[in-house]
Design a protein around this motif. Structure first.
Motif, PDB file in Angstrom:
ATOM      1  N   MET A  49       0.841  -1.199   0.000  1.00  0.00           N
ATOM      2  CA  MET A  49       0.000   0.000   0.000  1.00  0.00           C
ATOM      3  C   MET A  49       0.878   1.252   0.000  1.00  0.00           C
ATOM      4  N   MET A  50       0.458   2.267  -0.749  1.00  0.00           N
ATOM      5  CA  MET A  50       1.232   3.499  -0.883  1.00  0.00           C
ATOM      6  C   MET A  50       1.406   4.222   0.462  1.00  0.00           C
ATOM      7  N   ASP A  51       2.662   4.527   0.795  1.00  0.00           N
ATOM      8  CA  ASP A  51       2.959   5.323   1.987  1.00  0.00           C
ATOM      9  C   ASP A  51       2.743   6.785   1.623  1.00  0.00           C
ATOM     10  N   PHE A  52       1.943   7.484   2.423  1.00  0.00           N
ATOM     11  CA  PHE A  52       1.627   8.874   2.103  1.00  0.00           C
ATOM     12  C   PHE A  52       2.888   9.742   2.028  1.00  0.00           C
ATOM     13  N   GLU A  53       3.903   9.384   2.814  1.00  0.00           N
ATOM     14  CA  GLU A  53       5.131  10.183   2.840  1.00  0.00           C
ATOM     15  C   GLU A  53       6.028   9.924   1.633  1.00  0.00           C
ATOM     16  N   CYS A  54       5.704   8.909   0.834  1.00  0.00           N
ATOM     17  CA  CYS A  54       6.517   8.560  -0.336  1.00  0.00           C
ATOM     18  C   CYS A  54       6.643   9.763  -1.287  1.00  0.00           C
TER      19      CYS A  54
ATOM     20  N   SER B 158      -2.230   5.199 -12.471  1.00  0.00           N
ATOM     21  CA  SER B 158      -2.542   4.547 -13.747  1.00  0.00           C
ATOM     22  C   SER B 158      -3.254   3.208 -13.545  1.00  0.00           C
ATOM     23  N   SER B 159      -3.126   2.631 -12.339  1.00  0.00           N
ATOM     24  CA  SER B 159      -3.798   1.358 -12.032  1.00  0.00           C
ATOM     25  C   SER B 159      -5.255   1.561 -11.610  1.00  0.00           C
ATOM     26  N   TYR B 160      -5.661   2.816 -11.457  1.00  0.00           N
ATOM     27  CA  TYR B 160      -7.013   3.119 -10.955  1.00  0.00           C
ATOM     28  C   TYR B 160      -8.133   2.416 -11.750  1.00  0.00           C
ATOM     29  N   PRO B 161      -8.159   2.509 -13.101  1.00  0.00           N
ATOM     30  CA  PRO B 161      -9.249   1.847 -13.845  1.00  0.00           C
ATOM     31  C   PRO B 161      -9.298   0.338 -13.628  1.00  0.00           C
ATOM     32  N   VAL B 162      -8.118  -0.277 -13.498  1.00  0.00           N
ATOM     33  CA  VAL B 162      -8.050  -1.725 -13.266  1.00  0.00           C
ATOM     34  C   VAL B 162      -8.619  -2.060 -11.890  1.00  0.00           C
TER      35      VAL B 162
ATOM     36  N   VAL C 113      -6.812  -0.445  -2.511  1.00  0.00           N
ATOM     37  CA  VAL C 113      -7.640  -1.514  -3.084  1.00  0.00           C
ATOM     38  C   VAL C 113      -6.753  -2.634  -3.638  1.00  0.00           C
ATOM     39  N   GLY C 114      -5.644  -2.251  -4.269  1.00  0.00           N
ATOM     40  CA  GLY C 114      -4.703  -3.236  -4.798  1.00  0.00           C
ATOM     41  C   GLY C 114      -4.099  -4.097  -3.692  1.00  0.00           C
ATOM     42  N   ALA C 115      -3.742  -3.446  -2.572  1.00  0.00           N
ATOM     43  CA  ALA C 115      -3.164  -4.175  -1.433  1.00  0.00           C
ATOM     44  C   ALA C 115      -4.183  -5.132  -0.833  1.00  0.00           C
ATOM     45  N   LYS C 116      -5.435  -4.684  -0.754  1.00  0.00           N
ATOM     46  CA  LYS C 116      -6.519  -5.521  -0.206  1.00  0.00           C
ATOM     47  C   LYS C 116      -6.765  -6.729  -1.116  1.00  0.00           C
ATOM     48  N   LEU C 117      -6.687  -6.486  -2.415  1.00  0.00           N
ATOM     49  CA  LEU C 117      -6.905  -7.553  -3.405  1.00  0.00           C
ATOM     50  C   LEU C 117      -5.812  -8.618  -3.288  1.00  0.00           C
ATOM     51  N   GLN C 118      -4.564  -8.182  -3.118  1.00  0.00           N
ATOM     52  CA  GLN C 118      -3.439  -9.110  -2.979  1.00  0.00           C
ATOM     53  C   GLN C 118      -3.605  -9.979  -1.732  1.00  0.00           C
ATOM     54  N   THR C 119      -4.061  -9.354  -0.639  1.00  0.00           N
ATOM     55  CA  THR C 119      -4.278 -10.079   0.621  1.00  0.00           C
ATOM     56  C   THR C 119      -5.369 -11.125   0.450  1.00  0.00           C
ATOM     57  N   THR C 120      -6.463 -10.725  -0.228  1.00  0.00           N
ATOM     58  CA  THR C 120      -7.587 -11.645  -0.470  1.00  0.00           C
ATOM     59  C   THR C 120      -7.149 -12.835  -1.312  1.00  0.00           C
ATOM     60  N   GLN C 121      -6.364 -12.549  -2.362  1.00  0.00           N
ATOM     61  CA  GLN C 121      -5.877 -13.619  -3.234  1.00  0.00           C
ATOM     62  C   GLN C 121      -4.955 -14.571  -2.481  1.00  0.00           C
ATOM     63  N   ALA C 122      -4.097 -14.016  -1.620  1.00  0.00           N
ATOM     64  CA  ALA C 122      -3.172 -14.836  -0.837  1.00  0.00           C
ATOM     65  C   ALA C 122      -3.937 -15.740   0.125  1.00  0.00           C
ATOM     66  N   ASP C 123      -4.999 -15.187   0.724  1.00  0.00           N
ATOM     67  CA  ASP C 123      -5.809 -15.963   1.675  1.00  0.00           C
ATOM     68  C   ASP C 123      -6.585 -17.084   0.985  1.00  0.00           C
ATOM     69  N   SER C 124      -6.945 -16.853  -0.289  1.00  0.00           N
ATOM     70  CA  SER C 124      -7.767 -17.836  -0.998  1.00  0.00           C
ATOM     71  C   SER C 124      -6.950 -18.922  -1.688  1.00  0.00           C
TER      72      SER C 124
END
Length: 218
Positions: free
Chosen positions: A1-6, A17-21, A191-202
């Motif tokens: 997940m993106m660090d706000f301080e990055c 650019s990943s937003y539409p996906v 959302v991308g980080a949450k999706l990766q976690t869900t996929q890993a759990d499944s």
């Protein structure tokens, strides 16, 4: 997940650019078309209504469907805004848009409408002025402020200040990013980080894992 301080502009642009996906990945009914309306059609409609831009009740209803589909579904809010008097919505939004860049004044002009709180007001303002007012999404609130429980005007003003500052910082290298771009990148990253976690759990556990469990049971 993106660090706000990055401060790596490349990473922010990649998340953006990943937003539409990410929108498609949620697999929610009509969200892709709602998002297309919110990000492309609505801003164009608003800016065509010069010199006094406004939003209509049907447009506000569609905006609310976008907001609730992208976040938490609260059907009562949709009922409230869909039944608002069109002249009242036009008048309040016209006053709000004319108040910018005074965000406090603009939000107050919109929250007289039933069902419109600071978060929905922020979505209306972001559609018209993405370079000034970002949408108050839960994901971006958590990244910028550490939580998303307080949907007050005071919290929104803190949020705006953080995202405006971050947008200026990221744009100093020559890339032009708006506060709304920052919000979208944060949302996309979360959302991308949450999706990766869900996929890993499944993913099915390996046989070795199963065998070790059997051994422990004995």
């Amino acid at each position: 997940m993106m660090d706000f301080e990055c401060s790596d502009v490349g990473l922010w642009k990649e998340a953006l650019s990943s937003y539409p996906v990410r929108i498609k990945s949620l697999s929610k009914p009509n969200l892709v078309s709602f998002d297309e309306f919110y990000r492309s059609e609505l801003p164009s409609l608003l800016h065509q209504r010069n010199p006094n831009p406004y939003i209509t009740t049907p447009e506000l209803s569609k905006l609310m469907q976008w907001k609730l589909s992208r976040g938490k579904w609260r059907p009562r809010l949709l009922d409230f805004v869909s039944s608002l008097d069109d002249e009242l919505v036009k008048s309040a939004s016209e006053k709000a848009f004319q108040s910018l860049p005074d965000i406090s004044k603009a939000v107050n002009a919109l929250t007289v409408l039933k069902g419109v709180g600071p978060a929905t007001a922020s979505a209306i303002l972001a559609a018209y002025a993405p370079d000034v007012a970002p949408f108050m999404s839960d994901e971006a609130m958590v990244a910028a402020l550490g939580h998303s429980k307080d949907y007050t005007l005071k919290q929104y003003l803190l949020f705006v200040d953080k995202l405006q500052t971050k947008a200026k910082e990221l744009s100093s290298t020559g890339d032009s990013l708006t506060p709304s771009d920052v919000e979208m990148a944060l949302w996309s990253s979360a959302v991308g980080a949450k999706l990766q976690t869900t996929q890993a759990d499944s993913e099915p556990k390996s046989n070795s894992g199963k065998n070790s469990k059997k051994k422990r049971k004995r």
